[in-house]
Design a protein around this motif. Sequence first.
Motif, PDB file in Angstrom:
ATOM      1  N   VAL A  88     -36.899  64.823 -44.026  1.00 19.97           N
ATOM      2  CA  VAL A  88     -35.588  65.071 -43.420  1.00 19.97           C
ATOM      3  C   VAL A  88     -34.467  64.919 -44.452  1.00 19.97           C
ATOM      4  O   VAL A  88     -33.581  65.780 -44.565  1.00 19.97           O
ATOM      5  CB  VAL A  88     -35.357  64.115 -42.231  1.00 19.97           C
ATOM      6  CG1 VAL A  88     -33.895  64.149 -41.790  1.00 19.97           C
ATOM      7  CG2 VAL A  88     -36.264  64.485 -41.073  1.00 19.97           C
ATOM      8  N   LEU A  89     -34.504  63.822 -45.226  1.00 19.21           N
ATOM      9  CA  LEU A  89     -33.437  63.623 -46.208  1.00 19.21           C
ATOM     10  C   LEU A  89     -33.537  64.651 -47.329  1.00 19.21           C
ATOM     11  O   LEU A  89     -32.509  65.142 -47.820  1.00 19.21           O
ATOM     12  CB  LEU A  89     -33.499  62.205 -46.782  1.00 19.21           C
ATOM     13  CG  LEU A  89     -32.263  61.785 -47.595  1.00 19.21           C
ATOM     14  CD1 LEU A  89     -31.011  61.833 -46.717  1.00 19.21           C
ATOM     15  CD2 LEU A  89     -32.431  60.388 -48.172  1.00 19.21           C
ATOM     16  N   GLY A  90     -34.755  64.994 -47.735  1.00 19.43           N
ATOM     17  CA  GLY A  90     -34.916  66.032 -48.740  1.00 19.43           C
ATOM     18  C   GLY A  90     -34.356  67.362 -48.248  1.00 19.43           C
ATOM     19  O   GLY A  90     -33.674  68.079 -48.992  1.00 19.43           O
ATOM     20  N   ALA A  91     -34.618  67.701 -46.988  1.00 21.78           N
ATOM     21  CA  ALA A  91     -34.103  68.946 -46.413  1.00 21.78           C
ATOM     22  C   ALA A  91     -32.583  68.913 -46.319  1.00 21.78           C
ATOM     23  O   ALA A  91     -31.903  69.928 -46.564  1.00 21.78           O
ATOM     24  CB  ALA A  91     -34.715  69.168 -45.036  1.00 21.78           C
ATOM     25  N   ALA A  92     -32.024  67.749 -45.963  1.00 20.92           N
ATOM     26  CA  ALA A  92     -30.570  67.633 -45.848  1.00 20.92           C
ATOM     27  C   ALA A  92     -29.907  67.843 -47.208  1.00 20.92           C
ATOM     28  O   ALA A  92     -28.898  68.554 -47.327  1.00 20.92           O
ATOM     29  CB  ALA A  92     -30.202  66.259 -45.287  1.00 20.92           C
ATOM     30  N   TYR A  93     -30.470  67.244 -48.242  1.00 20.46           N
ATOM     31  CA  TYR A  93     -29.899  67.415 -49.580  1.00 20.46           C
ATOM     32  C   TYR A  93     -30.121  68.836 -50.097  1.00 20.46           C
ATOM     33  O   TYR A  93     -29.284  69.366 -50.841  1.00 20.46           O
ATOM     34  CB  TYR A  93     -30.486  66.387 -50.543  1.00 20.46           C
ATOM     35  CG  TYR A  93     -29.656  65.135 -50.622  1.00 20.46           C
ATOM     36  CD1 TYR A  93     -28.704  64.970 -51.618  1.00 20.46           C
ATOM     37  CD2 TYR A  93     -29.798  64.114 -49.686  1.00 20.46           C
ATOM     38  CE1 TYR A  93     -27.917  63.840 -51.686  1.00 20.46           C
ATOM     39  CE2 TYR A  93     -29.022  62.977 -49.744  1.00 20.46           C
ATOM     40  CZ  TYR A  93     -28.081  62.848 -50.750  1.00 20.46           C
ATOM     41  OH  TYR A  93     -27.295  61.712 -50.806  1.00 20.46           O
TER      42      TYR A  93
ATOM     43  N   LEU B  85     -34.923  63.512 -55.654  1.00 21.59           N
ATOM     44  CA  LEU B  85     -34.766  62.066 -55.483  1.00 21.59           C
ATOM     45  C   LEU B  85     -34.662  61.708 -54.008  1.00 21.59           C
ATOM     46  O   LEU B  85     -35.163  60.655 -53.572  1.00 21.59           O
ATOM     47  CB  LEU B  85     -33.527  61.581 -56.228  1.00 21.59           C
ATOM     48  CG  LEU B  85     -33.175  60.096 -56.095  1.00 21.59           C
ATOM     49  CD1 LEU B  85     -34.313  59.211 -56.596  1.00 21.59           C
ATOM     50  CD2 LEU B  85     -31.882  59.772 -56.836  1.00 21.59           C
ATOM     51  N   ALA B  86     -34.029  62.571 -53.217  1.00 25.25           N
ATOM     52  CA  ALA B  86     -33.866  62.310 -51.784  1.00 25.25           C
ATOM     53  C   ALA B  86     -35.206  62.193 -51.072  1.00 25.25           C
ATOM     54  O   ALA B  86     -35.316  61.490 -50.052  1.00 25.25           O
ATOM     55  CB  ALA B  86     -33.023  63.411 -51.141  1.00 25.25           C
ATOM     56  N   LEU B  87     -36.240  62.845 -51.584  1.00 20.74           N
ATOM     57  CA  LEU B  87     -37.566  62.729 -50.964  1.00 20.74           C
ATOM     58  C   LEU B  87     -38.057  61.281 -50.998  1.00 20.74           C
ATOM     59  O   LEU B  87     -38.550  60.755 -49.998  1.00 20.74           O
ATOM     60  CB  LEU B  87     -38.563  63.626 -51.699  1.00 20.74           C
ATOM     61  CG  LEU B  87     -38.331  65.137 -51.587  1.00 20.74           C
ATOM     62  CD1 LEU B  87     -39.275  65.870 -52.528  1.00 20.74           C
ATOM     63  CD2 LEU B  87     -38.528  65.611 -50.150  1.00 20.74           C
ATOM     64  N   ALA B  88     -37.924  60.648 -52.155  1.00 17.66           N
ATOM     65  CA  ALA B  88     -38.368  59.261 -52.291  1.00 17.66           C
ATOM     66  C   ALA B  88     -37.479  58.304 -51.499  1.00 17.66           C
ATOM     67  O   ALA B  88     -37.969  57.409 -50.796  1.00 17.66           O
ATOM     68  CB  ALA B  88     -38.389  58.852 -53.768  1.00 17.66           C
ATOM     69  N   LEU B  89     -36.169  58.506 -51.603  1.00 14.70           N
ATOM     70  CA  LEU B  89     -35.246  57.596 -50.913  1.00 14.70           C
ATOM     71  C   LEU B  89     -35.358  57.748 -49.404  1.00 14.70           C
ATOM     72  O   LEU B  89     -35.264  56.762 -48.663  1.00 14.70           O
ATOM     73  CB  LEU B  89     -33.816  57.873 -51.371  1.00 14.70           C
ATOM     74  CG  LEU B  89     -33.547  57.699 -52.871  1.00 14.70           C
ATOM     75  CD1 LEU B  89     -32.066  57.859 -53.177  1.00 14.70           C
ATOM     76  CD2 LEU B  89     -34.052  56.352 -53.372  1.00 14.70           C
ATOM     77  N   GLY B  90     -35.569  58.978 -48.942  1.00 14.12           N
ATOM     78  CA  GLY B  90     -35.735  59.188 -47.512  1.00 14.12           C
ATOM     79  C   GLY B  90     -36.981  58.511 -46.975  1.00 14.12           C
ATOM     80  O   GLY B  90     -36.971  57.956 -45.865  1.00 14.12           O
TER      81      GLY B  90
END
Length: 252
Positions: free
Chosen positions: A161-166, A184-189
Amino acid sequence: MHVLLTAVAALWGAGTGLLVPRAAYRLAVEPEEPWRGACPAGHPITGPAGGWLGRSRCADPGAPACAARSGFGPGTAGVAVIGALIAAALAAAVGPRPELAVWLLAVPVGVLLALVDKSVHRLPDLLTLPLAAAVAVLLGVAALLPGSGGSWPLALLGGLVLGAAYFLLFLINPSGMGFGDVKLALALGAALGWYGWSILVTGAALGLLLGGVYGIGLMALRKAGRRSSIPLGPFMLGGAFLGLLLGGIGAG
């Protein structure tokens, strides 16, 4: 027990922090350039793991007068202190739960990414993609252990979800966000999603807020304009760190 765990985590953060500046120096290059293989004076960087591990000093015995023998790259002591503080704070918030091991393993990588992005506005695939895979896999292991404080399915979904949002933000404004931020958003998400949707949203929002405040501050000081780019990675990592603290405390 809790105090001892926090102390051990601080030692881990400090110890790994001592090794980060050398890697940061080697990785802080423009996308079209190869990783640095020599000190600022041109002497080859040698040591364990092909020269990637070790203190950020020139070790060429034939170059005793090399200025780089006193150190190159980001200040080692400061990075070690930052690593110690981050690791200790996570240990204090999360406690002896299995996911703490995942967060501690990610600390030096996160610090390294922040330093590289700050220096050259770049988040290398060499770090972001393995970090995303490692967080997802290791959280799966943590979910199998007793006492874990999160959900592995939510972690996987959070990363997507965060990867898609970014990625959407990248498509809307590619000049203001790099594709490294998306990776990076993939890992943080995944990390934030482990503790649930509220922590995911909070950590992600804090990262964008911190980056926005920094950008506004630069414009107020006339050090940047509206079209100037800023390294978003350090702020994404900072927001995720704060989110994990909140998630760790809430899971207790």
